[in-house]
Design a protein around this motif. Sequence first.
Motif, PDB file in Angstrom:
ATOM      1  N   ASP A 135       0.849  -1.205   0.000  1.00  0.00           N
ATOM      2  CA  ASP A 135       0.000   0.000   0.000  1.00  0.00           C
ATOM      3  C   ASP A 135       0.882   1.251   0.000  1.00  0.00           C
ATOM      4  O   ASP A 135       0.620   2.209  -0.734  1.00  0.00           O
ATOM      5  CB  ASP A 135      -0.917   0.032   1.234  1.00  0.00           C
ATOM      6  N   ARG A 146       2.460   1.708  -3.380  1.00  0.00           N
ATOM      7  CA  ARG A 146       1.489   2.200  -4.362  1.00  0.00           C
ATOM      8  C   ARG A 146       1.197   3.681  -4.147  1.00  0.00           C
ATOM      9  O   ARG A 146       1.021   4.441  -5.103  1.00  0.00           O
ATOM     10  CB  ARG A 146       0.196   1.378  -4.286  1.00  0.00           C
ATOM     11  N   GLN A 147       1.168   4.097  -2.885  1.00  0.00           N
ATOM     12  CA  GLN A 147       0.959   5.512  -2.546  1.00  0.00           C
ATOM     13  C   GLN A 147       2.091   6.356  -3.134  1.00  0.00           C
ATOM     14  O   GLN A 147       1.853   7.402  -3.739  1.00  0.00           O
ATOM     15  CB  GLN A 147       0.947   5.642  -1.014  1.00  0.00           C
ATOM     16  N   GLU A 157       1.749   6.806  -6.775  1.00  0.00           N
ATOM     17  CA  GLU A 157       0.729   7.806  -7.104  1.00  0.00           C
ATOM     18  C   GLU A 157       1.285   9.223  -6.944  1.00  0.00           C
ATOM     19  O   GLU A 157       1.004  10.102  -7.752  1.00  0.00           O
ATOM     20  CB  GLU A 157      -0.498   7.669  -6.176  1.00  0.00           C
ATOM     21  N   HIS A 172       0.505  -3.153  -8.448  1.00  0.00           N
ATOM     22  CA  HIS A 172      -0.109  -1.830  -8.538  1.00  0.00           C
ATOM     23  C   HIS A 172      -0.975  -1.728  -9.795  1.00  0.00           C
ATOM     24  O   HIS A 172      -2.134  -1.315  -9.738  1.00  0.00           O
ATOM     25  CB  HIS A 172       0.991  -0.763  -8.560  1.00  0.00           C
ATOM     26  N   CYS A 232      -4.117  -3.944  -9.680  1.00  0.00           N
ATOM     27  CA  CYS A 232      -5.180  -3.369  -8.843  1.00  0.00           C
ATOM     28  C   CYS A 232      -5.849  -2.209  -9.566  1.00  0.00           C
ATOM     29  O   CYS A 232      -7.068  -2.073  -9.551  1.00  0.00           O
ATOM     30  CB  CYS A 232      -4.614  -2.891  -7.512  1.00  0.00           C
ATOM     31  N   ASP A 233      -5.031  -1.375 -10.202  1.00  0.00           N
ATOM     32  CA  ASP A 233      -5.562  -0.224 -10.934  1.00  0.00           C
ATOM     33  C   ASP A 233      -6.483  -0.647 -12.071  1.00  0.00           C
ATOM     34  O   ASP A 233      -7.462   0.006 -12.371  1.00  0.00           O
ATOM     35  CB  ASP A 233      -4.406   0.588 -11.539  1.00  0.00           C
TER      36      ASP A 233
END
Length: 148
Positions: A79, A82-83, A86, A109, A112-113
């Motif tokens: 997580d 991935r943050q 972004e 990543h 999930c996207d």
Amino acid sequence: MEKEIKKVNDEISVAAFDPEENSFKSFAEKGFKSVINLQTDEEEQNVSPEKEEALAKDNDLEYRHIGVSEDKLSEALVDNFRQELENLPKPIVVHCKSGKRSGALVMMHIGCDKDMSGEEVIKQAEDMGFECDVPELEQFLKKYVNEH
């Protein structure tokens, strides 16, 4: 020999090698804006994370160090990764020692996207030349993607 950088998409690439001091100048020349290092402090590496951070800064690159080892893989870690993907300026180059961890995390990543299944992500990763020959990593990847 030109070190391999695999372009995953326009925003993210994976460096399938352990960077050396001159790699950071090369990343900058190739137009990257950020570097994420997934190597752990315990690992033997060409350049220490502290030195990498300084080299990144010298070349106007944003830098993050998120140590990932097979036994420390957690949802929170992915997580967090991935943050950073972004939030950091694009394009981003992600590296570990061989590109396996980087490839796996980047593919998680993207999976999930794009709302892909774990199986689809593994297949796409293999098609792109990332091998997932670590069963624990493959299981984790499938589980993570299927649940997010």
